[in-house]
Design a protein around this motif. Sequence first.
Motif, PDB file in Angstrom:
ATOM      1  N   LEU A 198      -8.795   1.806   1.269  1.00 56.69           N
ATOM      2  CA  LEU A 198      -7.336   1.906   2.227  1.00 56.69           C
ATOM      3  C   LEU A 198      -6.357   0.951   1.162  1.00 56.69           C
ATOM      4  N   ILE A 199      -7.011  -0.189   0.824  1.00 51.85           N
ATOM      5  CA  ILE A 199      -5.985  -1.302  -0.170  1.00 51.85           C
ATOM      6  C   ILE A 199      -5.357  -0.407  -1.186  1.00 51.85           C
ATOM      7  N   ALA A 200      -6.232   0.268  -1.938  1.00 53.25           N
ATOM      8  CA  ALA A 200      -5.697   1.113  -3.369  1.00 53.25           C
ATOM      9  C   ALA A 200      -4.872   2.261  -2.719  1.00 53.25           C
ATOM     10  N   PHE A 201      -5.178   2.889  -1.573  1.00 54.36           N
ATOM     11  CA  PHE A 201      -4.119   3.857  -1.338  1.00 54.36           C
ATOM     12  C   PHE A 201      -2.788   3.239  -0.867  1.00 54.36           C
ATOM     13  N   CYS A 202      -2.900   2.362  -0.151  1.00 51.58           N
ATOM     14  CA  CYS A 202      -1.607   1.343   0.000  1.00 51.58           C
ATOM     15  C   CYS A 202      -0.805   0.951  -0.992  1.00 51.58           C
ATOM     16  N   LYS A 203      -1.575   0.595  -1.945  1.00 51.19           N
ATOM     17  CA  LYS A 203      -1.006  -0.184  -3.162  1.00 51.19           C
ATOM     18  C   LYS A 203      -0.256   1.095  -4.078  1.00 51.19           C
ATOM     19  N   SER A 204      -1.029   2.171  -3.922  1.00 56.75           N
ATOM     20  CA  SER A 204      -0.179   3.450  -4.560  1.00 56.75           C
ATOM     21  C   SER A 204       0.890   3.787  -4.058  1.00 56.75           C
ATOM     22  N   GLY A 259      -5.959  -9.142  -3.952  1.00 60.46           N
ATOM     23  CA  GLY A 259      -4.649  -8.343  -3.766  1.00 60.46           C
ATOM     24  C   GLY A 259      -4.206  -8.239  -2.400  1.00 60.46           C
ATOM     25  N   VAL A 260      -4.740  -8.889  -1.606  1.00 63.62           N
ATOM     26  CA  VAL A 260      -4.399  -8.937  -0.228  1.00 63.62           C
ATOM     27  C   VAL A 260      -3.803 -10.447   0.202  1.00 63.62           C
ATOM     28  N   ILE A 261      -2.780 -10.230   1.328  1.00 62.61           N
ATOM     29  CA  ILE A 261      -2.405 -11.426   1.825  1.00 62.61           C
ATOM     30  C   ILE A 261      -3.249 -11.777   2.969  1.00 62.61           C
ATOM     31  N   VAL A 262      -3.582 -13.117   3.222  1.00 67.07           N
ATOM     32  CA  VAL A 262      -4.483 -13.606   4.202  1.00 67.07           C
ATOM     33  C   VAL A 262      -3.895 -14.318   5.128  1.00 67.07           C
TER      34      VAL A 262
END
Length: 318
Positions: A198-204, A259-262
């Motif tokens: 999901l992170i990779a998709f969001c980044k794309s 690569g995420v915000i925490v």
Amino acid sequence: MAKVPSVEFSNGRKIPVFGLGTWKSKPGEVTQAVKDAIDAGYRHIDCAHYYENEAEVGAAIREKIDSGVVKREELFITSKLWSTFLRPDLVEPTLKLSLKNLGLDYLDLYLIHWPCALKEGGAFLPKRPDHDVLSEFSDVDYIDTWKVMEQVAKKGLTKSIGVSNFNKRQLERILEIAEIPPVNNQIECHPYLNQKKLIAFCKSKGITVTAYSPLGSPDRPWAKPTDPILTEDHKIKALAAKYKKSSAQVILRYLIQSGVIVIPKSVNKKRIAENIQIFDFELSADDMAVMDTFDCNGRVCWFVEAVGHPHYPFNDEY
């Protein structure tokens, strides 16, 4: 005091990669927690109408602004639109209520809390008369909610808009119709649920990701005594010893490097100060790879009250 880096949204605005979560922080504790966080260098505070503590969060923000510790423009304040307010005519009044409670003129980020609309006009979790757990659903489509989210952004009530707990397919539906695309998707994310796909998709798609419950939310009300506690994981403890850091610091550093915000939640002054001390070390590529292996689809926030909803997000792979 820790200096926190920022990442840029697709609209050019910036969000600090580290903030304070306020879910489950009790009124009476959260005001002091927010004051302690700002003193420790936090400039990003994550809120929601559903948490029922925004007035207390706002009191802390006002005190720190009034005393000259911080300026409003140095803070990044997020709030969220709860599921019983997804009907288009309820979006702006609900946002304005959050602003009133927080004592602010604008939000930096406003999110649709969940894609599932629940029955309007009553409890936050309106119980179905024939069921102990399930809520009564509303037939509002979040696509229609999004169109009003764009309007409140154009009015300046919030600088940026996004979503929370949306899956890939739901994000694609919004992107198809969006005049203003979402800049952020806030999702549960930690080593037991690392959300790589999901992170990779969001980044794309130019969508940043914020990790909620980054430490696995051990204080969640429905936790069972037998549930694993992320910070007690012996493999994470071994890494913590290697880096001379706490388990929590290693987990938060792993997520930042992923690569995420925490937005870890705490009301403990010592832990609030400790959690942000993650910008003076880096996990090696090998140790990042080891942390990647902990994923076991270990979701803890299932929103069981919305199971069966047409827009329930966790039926898809990601």
